[in-house]
Design an enzyme around this catalytic site. Structure first.
Site, PDB file in Angstrom:
ATOM      1  N   ARG A  86      -4.908  -6.103  -6.062  1.00  0.00           N
ATOM      2  CA  ARG A  86      -6.297  -5.915  -5.630  1.00  0.00           C
ATOM      3  C   ARG A  86      -6.690  -4.444  -5.651  1.00  0.00           C
ATOM      4  O   ARG A  86      -5.894  -3.583  -5.276  1.00  0.00           O
ATOM      5  CB  ARG A  86      -6.464  -6.448  -4.205  1.00  0.00           C
ATOM      6  CG  ARG A  86      -7.840  -6.200  -3.622  1.00  0.00           C
ATOM      7  CD  ARG A  86      -7.972  -6.765  -2.235  1.00  0.00           C
ATOM      8  NE  ARG A  86      -7.153  -6.108  -1.246  1.00  0.00           N
ATOM      9  CZ  ARG A  86      -7.441  -4.946  -0.670  1.00  0.00           C
ATOM     10  NH1 ARG A  86      -8.526  -4.264  -1.022  1.00  0.00           N
ATOM     11  NH2 ARG A  86      -6.635  -4.436   0.257  1.00  0.00           N
TER      12      ARG A  86
ATOM     13  N   HIS B  79       0.868  -1.175   0.000  1.00  0.00           N
ATOM     14  CA  HIS B  79       0.000   0.000   0.000  1.00  0.00           C
ATOM     15  C   HIS B  79       0.906   1.227   0.000  1.00  0.00           C
ATOM     16  O   HIS B  79       1.851   1.285   0.778  1.00  0.00           O
ATOM     17  CB  HIS B  79      -0.906   0.000   1.237  1.00  0.00           C
ATOM     18  CG  HIS B  79      -2.059   0.944   1.132  1.00  0.00           C
ATOM     19  ND1 HIS B  79      -1.885   2.299   1.158  1.00  0.00           N
ATOM     20  CD2 HIS B  79      -3.382   0.741   0.976  1.00  0.00           C
ATOM     21  CE1 HIS B  79      -3.067   2.882   1.030  1.00  0.00           C
ATOM     22  NE2 HIS B  79      -3.990   1.955   0.912  1.00  0.00           N
TER      23      HIS B  79
ATOM     24  N   ARG C 204      -2.635   0.767  -6.514  1.00  0.00           N
ATOM     25  CA  ARG C 204      -1.658   0.793  -5.426  1.00  0.00           C
ATOM     26  C   ARG C 204      -0.269   0.339  -5.878  1.00  0.00           C
ATOM     27  O   ARG C 204       0.746   0.864  -5.417  1.00  0.00           O
ATOM     28  CB  ARG C 204      -2.159  -0.094  -4.277  1.00  0.00           C
ATOM     29  CG  ARG C 204      -3.415   0.464  -3.654  1.00  0.00           C
ATOM     30  CD  ARG C 204      -4.059  -0.478  -2.670  1.00  0.00           C
ATOM     31  NE  ARG C 204      -5.259   0.131  -2.103  1.00  0.00           N
ATOM     32  CZ  ARG C 204      -6.050  -0.447  -1.220  1.00  0.00           C
ATOM     33  NH1 ARG C 204      -5.793  -1.675  -0.805  1.00  0.00           N
ATOM     34  NH2 ARG C 204      -7.115   0.171  -0.757  1.00  0.00           N
TER      35      ARG C 204
ATOM     36  N   HIS D 161       0.663  -4.791   2.645  1.00  0.00           N
ATOM     37  CA  HIS D 161      -0.710  -4.508   3.083  1.00  0.00           C
ATOM     38  C   HIS D 161      -1.658  -5.680   2.837  1.00  0.00           C
ATOM     39  O   HIS D 161      -2.541  -5.951   3.648  1.00  0.00           O
ATOM     40  CB  HIS D 161      -1.207  -3.264   2.350  1.00  0.00           C
ATOM     41  CG  HIS D 161      -2.629  -2.889   2.651  1.00  0.00           C
ATOM     42  ND1 HIS D 161      -3.041  -2.551   3.920  1.00  0.00           N
ATOM     43  CD2 HIS D 161      -3.735  -2.809   1.859  1.00  0.00           C
ATOM     44  CE1 HIS D 161      -4.333  -2.268   3.889  1.00  0.00           C
ATOM     45  NE2 HIS D 161      -4.788  -2.435   2.659  1.00  0.00           N
TER      46      HIS D 161
END
Lengths: 225, 545
Positions: free
Chosen positions: B373, B233, B282, B339
């Site tokens: 993701r 992240h 990200r 993350h």
């Protein structure tokens, strides 16, 4: 800086105090202090005697999960958001929450919080909000960490057998406000397990890590009667 | 099926338990601590869904395409379609069980923009969406607990699965109160144990998520998938003990990233990617920050106190409490941090692994997110996967064959644990976990290369050789001792996967193979065969299609 910790190796053993020297960073939280003592080097007490690692519970380390609730210098707090710098060089005294059975050192069994809510069947079931919905209040009430700090400081809460404390009252409020068809049932249980015996010291609000306005919850619940 | 054993009581575990209970299946819900301690409470930003009445040009098809594109074409279209098509149903479900979503004056749930998405479709509860969902699911689970359909088993940890001839019959659990291992039989075992944070030490997640269950199941024959895809992240606040997530909501509300260049602000994302540069995915932002030296600043001060107090109070409070920063006046120093793990246990569309009656849901399962993701999709996948697994279990008949006898295995493992407990070591098991974290942070960072990965493999092999001969460290919970080999094995499998994929895609960037190579447009599958790690690409989409 000295760190004095009330230890208890198992639920059945006797508690005893142990003192450690802390020479770690001053910007650490108390959770950081415990980690530092446990893993910075081989663990020994202030006199150099080898000892066992300190048992404590943690998960998020940022005030969101309530795992590390304990009593630091007489105040019930979350260790991860209590900072060494705020003690201004004074020694630190740590002990487990007193209102719950000790599992190991600073770890306590807080399952009574959930068990009481379960026994009273405090659940929303179906979303049927009341008309004067206060989302901000509900949002904050739903942030309850079930950490037990409110119960630790409460003069009326002893062992959770008859008076269930603020954590219970706030869940009652949440259910009553999210499902108005349960208002009557919640009003009755709330009165029996909280309203009747709360002396309104409101110390629970002073220590709540997520600042739940329990007084507002009480006011709303009292109107259900 | 009549009874199910679920390991892990975060959102995916509870969603599965509640859905099972709705089907009349009895559930034993196992976790060392209560659901309030799960990592799920830390999920901040929101949950993605497309609601027809609020569409504003968005559609489920757009959500599907964004998810596939964000995942660098490794997510399966059928899987992602199922996820996105159920977004509305899941949002309505969460509302119906009392989740306190942020709403407008008319009571409609509010949305915010999240990275890598073509439309605003991330619904939220302030900046504590995960916590609000946990609170609602805890109440719903409690309802079934009161009826005796769900039984919680606290202070218990997974030890190993009961597997015979490719079929799972339950699990051995370590009971902390009794200090012993017990066998718990069930028609199916569902693991919902989250990501693998302990491999990396300081992450944005919970210290309780360590990957042991995935590592142990791998050693017992379960296949793992896409382990090399680890999401960094881009915006975490460095503190002494951990890296604290500064939610993507900060950028979703308009926050801007910059670095200091000769005393002037250089808005590097906007400079390179245009006005929406701060909302790139990200992986892209993390790589940009890494290339610029590894740290940057996030400015939300210009958004104004009213917006910050109303929509970003958690960011305000975290910065004030842990860094003494007033976000109304100062920018927030941020850096990328591990993350989320896109990889995990390989599961089919119904969330069953390659072992019959063994299911995985939530972050410990690898599905939907491909190589990267999107924010807002993890909460959606956590709830959806739990419900999919439960629906599968409800439709499936019990295995008629007689349950095998595992008493000999139980006896043998119990004796092994007792024998270990009787030895003493001054060399703490936690030191090895710390050394592993150092290795993984260094050798499996945002940018990888063969040389680093080989060094990582070498280090992990060394730790494994120590772990095999390590005496029991009685000063920590027994769980930390018996879990070490499984965690190290998972770390080894992760590095092997990263070595295997000789291309750059999504969160996996190889400086020695910087381009995407279509030859690798398939999931990495790794299996364990008596100490050998076997790798292949899932080119036929046997798991996720």
């Amino acid at each position: 800086m000295k760190v004095k910790i009330l230890r208890q190796l198992s639920p059945d053993s006797s508690p005893y105090w142990e003192i450690f020297e802390y020479d770690g960073p001053l910007d650490n939280s108390v959770a950081g202090v415990l980690d530092y003592i446990n893993y910075h080097d081989d663990i020994s007490d202030v006199e150099g005697n080898a000892t066992t690692r300190i048992g404590w519970e943690c998960s998020c380390l940022q005030g969101m999960c309530g795992a590390c609730a304990m009593v630091v210098n007489g105040k019930p707090v979350l260790a991860c958001e209590t900072f060494v710098r705020d003690f201004h060089g004074k020694d630190i005294e740590i002990r487990p929450l007193r209102k719950f059975p000790v599992v190991h050192d600073l770890m306590v069994d807080r399952s009574s919080i959930h068990e009481n809510l379960k026994a009273a069947n405090i659940c929303i079931g179906e979303y049927r909000p009341s008309e004067d919905t206060d989302f901000e209040h509900q949002y904050t009430a739903a942030k309850c960490l079930k950490c037990g700090l409110c119960l630790e400081v409460c003069p009326n809460y002893v062992n959770g057998r008859s008076f269930y404390g603020a954590a219970f009252a706030n869940d009652c409020y949440l259910v009553a406000s999210r499902n108005q068809s349960k208002s009557r049932m919640i009003g009755e249980i709330y009165g029996r397990a909280f309203g009747r015996d709360c002396s309104k010291s409101l110390s629970c609000m002073d220590v709540c890590p997520v600042k739940i306005p329990t007084l507002s919850s009480i006011a709303r619940l009292n109107r259900l009667k | 099926m009549r009874n199910v054993l679920i390991i892990g009581s975060g959102i995916s575990g509870m969603a599965c338990a509640v859905r099972c209970a709705e089907h009349g299946i009895h559930v034993t819900l196992v976790s060392p601590f209560s659901s309030e301690r799960s990592q799920s409470v830390m999920a901040a930003g929101g949950i993605n869904a497309v609601l027809p009445e609020l569409e504003n040009g968005d559609s489920v098809a757009c959500h599907i395409e964004d998810t596939l594109k964000g995942g660098a074409c490794l997510g399966g279209r059928r899987a992602v379609t199922g996820l996105c098509e159920h977004g509305e149903e899941i949002l309505r479900y969460l509302e119906s069980i009392g989740t306190v979503f942020s709403v407008d004056k008319e009571g409609h749930p509010l949305r915010r923009a999240f990275g890598g998405q073509s439309h605003k479709r991330t619904y939220y509860c302030g900046a504590s969406t995960g916590k609000q969902i946990v609170s609602a699911l805890v109440m719903e689970a409690r309802r079934y607990e009161a009826q005796g359909v769900i039984r919680r088993k606290l202070r218990s940890s997974f030890y190993s699965a009961l597997i015979r001839d490719g079929v799972c019959y339950g699990a051995m659990l370590y009971d902390e109160a009794g200090g012993n291992i017990e066998a718990v039989y069930a028609d199916a075992l569902v693991v919902a144990t989250g990501g693998q944070n302990a491999l990396f030490g300081k992450t944005t997640g919970s210290t309780l998520c360590d990957g042991y269950v995935a590592g142990k199941l791998f050693m017992q024959g379960a296949e793992l998938k896409n382990l090399e895809f680890i999401q960094y992240h881009p915006t975490a606040l460095e503190t002494a003990q951990k890296r604290i997530l500064i939610s993507e909501a900060g950028r979703g509300e308009g926050g801007r990233l910059f670095i200091d260049r000769n005393g002037e602000r250089f808005y590097f994302m906007e400079d390179k990617y245009g006005p929406n540069g701060n909302l790139m995915t990200r992986d892209v932002i993390s790589r940009e920050i890494d290339a610029l030296g590894g740290s940057a600043f996030l400015d939300i001060s210009f958004l104004g106190k009213k917006l910050i107090d109303g929509r970003l109070p958690e960011i305000r409070d975290i910065c004030s409490k842990y860094a003494g920063i007033d976000v109304n006046r100062e920018p927030i120093p941020v850096q990328p941090s591990v993350h989320f793990f896109m990889g995990g246990l390989a599961v089919h569309l119904d969330h069953e692994t390659n072992i019959r009656n063994l299911f995985a849901v939530g972050e410990c399962a690898s599905m939907y997110h491909g190589a990267n993701r999107l924010g807002g999709n993890s909460l959606l996948a956590a709830v959806y996967s739990g419900r999919v697994a439960a629906d599968t279990l409800a439709e499936r008949n019990r295995t008629d064959s007689e349950r095998p006898d595992f008493s000999r295995e139980l006896e043998s493992e119990s004796a092994k644990l007792v024998r270990s407990s009787e030895t003493e070591s001054r060399f703490p098991v936690m030191y090895i976990r710390d050394m592993l974290a150092e290795t993984m942070q260094k050798q499996l960072g945002i940018v990888r290369c063969k040389e680093n990965l080989m060094q990582g493999l070498h280090d992990i092999d060394y730790y494994l050789s120590i772990a095999e001969h390590l005496n029991f460290d009685s000063s920590v919970m027994p769980y930390y001792n018996y879990s070490l080999t499984g965690i190290l094995t998972l770390a080894r499998a992760t590095v092997k996967c990263a070595l295997f994929r000789k291309e750059s895609r999504g969160a996996h960037y190889r400086s020695d193979h910087p381009e995407r190579d279509e030859k690798y447009r398939a999931a990495t599958i790794i299996s364990y065969d008596d100490g050998n790690f076997c790798l292949r690409l899932d080119e036929g989409g046997a798991y996720e299609s």
